[in-house]
Design an enzyme around this catalytic site. Structure first.
Site, mmCIF file in Angstrom:
data_model
loop_
_atom_site.group_PDB
_atom_site.id
_atom_site.type_symbol
_atom_site.label_atom_id
_atom_site.label_comp_id
_atom_site.label_asym_id
_atom_site.label_seq_id
_atom_site.Cartn_x
_atom_site.Cartn_y
_atom_site.Cartn_z
ATOM 1 N N ARG A 280 44.911 17.755 -10.670
ATOM 2 C CA ARG A 280 45.191 17.323 -12.039
ATOM 3 C C ARG A 280 44.494 18.168 -13.101
ATOM 4 O O ARG A 280 44.998 18.306 -14.214
ATOM 5 C CB ARG A 280 44.809 15.847 -12.204
ATOM 6 C CG ARG A 280 45.747 14.896 -11.473
ATOM 7 C CD ARG A 280 45.280 13.456 -11.584
ATOM 8 N NE ARG A 280 44.002 13.260 -10.907
ATOM 9 C CZ ARG A 280 43.162 12.263 -11.157
ATOM 10 N NH1 ARG A 280 43.448 11.392 -12.109
ATOM 11 N NH2 ARG A 280 42.035 12.146 -10.479
ATOM 12 N N CYS B 42 49.797 11.527 -0.645
ATOM 13 C CA CYS B 42 50.524 11.117 -1.844
ATOM 14 C C CYS B 42 50.527 9.593 -1.981
ATOM 15 O O CYS B 42 51.006 8.889 -1.103
ATOM 16 C CB CYS B 42 51.951 11.632 -1.795
ATOM 17 S SG CYS B 42 52.913 11.170 -3.261
ATOM 18 N N GLY C 180 39.605 15.623 -5.642
ATOM 19 C CA GLY C 180 39.387 14.460 -6.490
ATOM 20 C C GLY C 180 38.256 14.674 -7.478
ATOM 21 O O GLY C 180 37.106 14.903 -7.085
ATOM 22 N N ASP C 181 38.567 14.635 -8.775
ATOM 23 C CA ASP C 181 37.585 14.729 -9.852
ATOM 24 C C ASP C 181 36.921 16.102 -9.980
ATOM 25 O O ASP C 181 35.856 16.225 -10.584
ATOM 26 C CB ASP C 181 36.485 13.663 -9.702
ATOM 27 C CG ASP C 181 37.023 12.245 -9.803
ATOM 28 O OD1 ASP C 181 38.188 12.086 -10.229
ATOM 29 O OD2 ASP C 181 36.295 11.303 -9.439
ATOM 30 N N LYS D 146 46.320 17.213 4.488
ATOM 31 C CA LYS D 146 45.652 16.624 3.339
ATOM 32 C C LYS D 146 45.863 15.117 3.408
ATOM 33 O O LYS D 146 46.981 14.659 3.660
ATOM 34 C CB LYS D 146 46.227 17.147 2.020
ATOM 35 C CG LYS D 146 45.576 16.505 0.790
ATOM 36 C CD LYS D 146 46.135 17.073 -0.504
ATOM 37 C CE LYS D 146 45.406 16.504 -1.712
ATOM 38 N NZ LYS D 146 45.788 15.108 -2.004
#
Length: 318
Positions: A217, A90, A193-194, A129
């Site tokens: 996301r 985070c 990520g992405d 993570k």
């Protein structure tokens, strides 16, 4: 004397023992099922409950370094989670400034020793993570992954950015692949990520050789994304996008669940960030979106969302 400002309507930072007990009973009795995951953002312990297709964070207890181990054991025994996941990734300032989350990337020996202690205090699988490093100059993720594996973790997920990058730039999957290709590594390595299209999930698996993709996301306001990825990996075909009516119905369900869980104020506030993606690409939606985002009454928002199903059924997506 200046009056002290009133606290904003946010969740309590820590829970009392009584609140922890109440939280556990809620998980076990009301939903008649066990909590599915215990996740540690270093310094904070969260319990997440999987129900109705959603993971919900249902509680938070004080920093691990000061926690009574008996309380931790009690939570694990009573909730019977599947795993304990330590989140050292985070990047948020209010977490990092306490040495939590990605903040621990500045002290790798502490990161390893804390992980070792957690592994030794539970029979459950422990996973981690994290990110590539604190910044570009301190990337030692291949070594860090080895050390975490050596103290007993069962899997590791890597976000392909440093903490300094936050979410800017592009995630570097090549550095995650270096971990997977390290001959000393034998635990699953997941990339993060992405991963915002099914094609990218496939690329992460087939080109970079990773064991799986952790999606974050891309699922905001788009809970169908996981199924779309699985469908693409299995068939090679892209699954049809949800209709506007299906999007509106899911937004209603989401809001109701959020209000049930956190009350009207927080339930409405925390759902707002999702509407942009639920209704992304709908022509002439600006005024409706503005009314939804500015409304505080959940019943009124639901009426607006019901109206979306009727008034935008033939809308053009751009």
């Amino acid at each position: 004397m200046k009056e002290e400002p009133k606290p904003s309507p946010k969740l309590k930072r820590y829970m009392t023992k009584e609140e922890v007990d109440e939280m556990i009973e809620f998980a076990i009795n009301r939903h008649n099922r066990n909590a599915g995951l215990i996740s540690m953002v270093l310094g904070f312990l969260f319990i997440a409950l999987f129900t109705d297709g959603f993971f919900r964070v249902i509680g938070e207890i004080p920093p691990f370094m000061g926690i009574d181990v008996d309380i931790l054991k009690d939570i694990v025994e009573r909730t019977n989670p599947d795993i304990i996941d330590i989140n050292y990734g985070c990047p948020v300032k209010k977490v990092v400034c306490k040495g939590a989350g990605a903040g621990i990337l500045k002290d790798i020996p502490l990161m390893v020793s804390l992980t070792k202690e957690i592994v030794e205090r539970t029979k459950l699988p422990v996973t981690v993570k994290t990110r590539l490093g604190w910044d570009e100059k301190s990337i030692k993720i291949v070594e860090v992954a080895e050390r975490l594996q050596d103290v007993g973790i069962k899997a590791i997920s890597i976000h392909g950015r440093t903490r300094a990058q936050m979410y800017k730039g592009f995630a570097d999957w090549t550095k995650i692949a270096e971990i997977k290709n390290n001959p000393r590594m034998h635990i699953p390595v997941f990339g993060n990520g992405d991963v915002n299209t099914p094609e990218k999930a496939k690329e992460m698996r087939d080109v970079f050789g990773l064991d799986g993709a952790m999606i974050g996301r891309a699922s905001i306001g788009n809970p169908w994304f996981f199924d779309q990825v699985k469908h693409y990996l299995k068939t090679g075909d892209k699954k049809q996008e949800p209709t506007i009516a299906e999007r509106a119905e899911m937004a209603i369900r989401h809001l109701k669940m959020s209000v049930e869980w956190k009350g009207e104020v927080l339930g409405v506030l925390e759902t707002r960030r999702h509407y942009g993606n639920y209704f992304k690409g709908i022509a002439n939606f600006k005024d409706t979106k503005s009314r939804i985002l500015n409304e505080k009454d959940p019943e009124t928002i639901i009426k607006e969302l019901e109206g979306v199903k009727k008034n935008f059924s033939e809308a053009v997506l751009y």
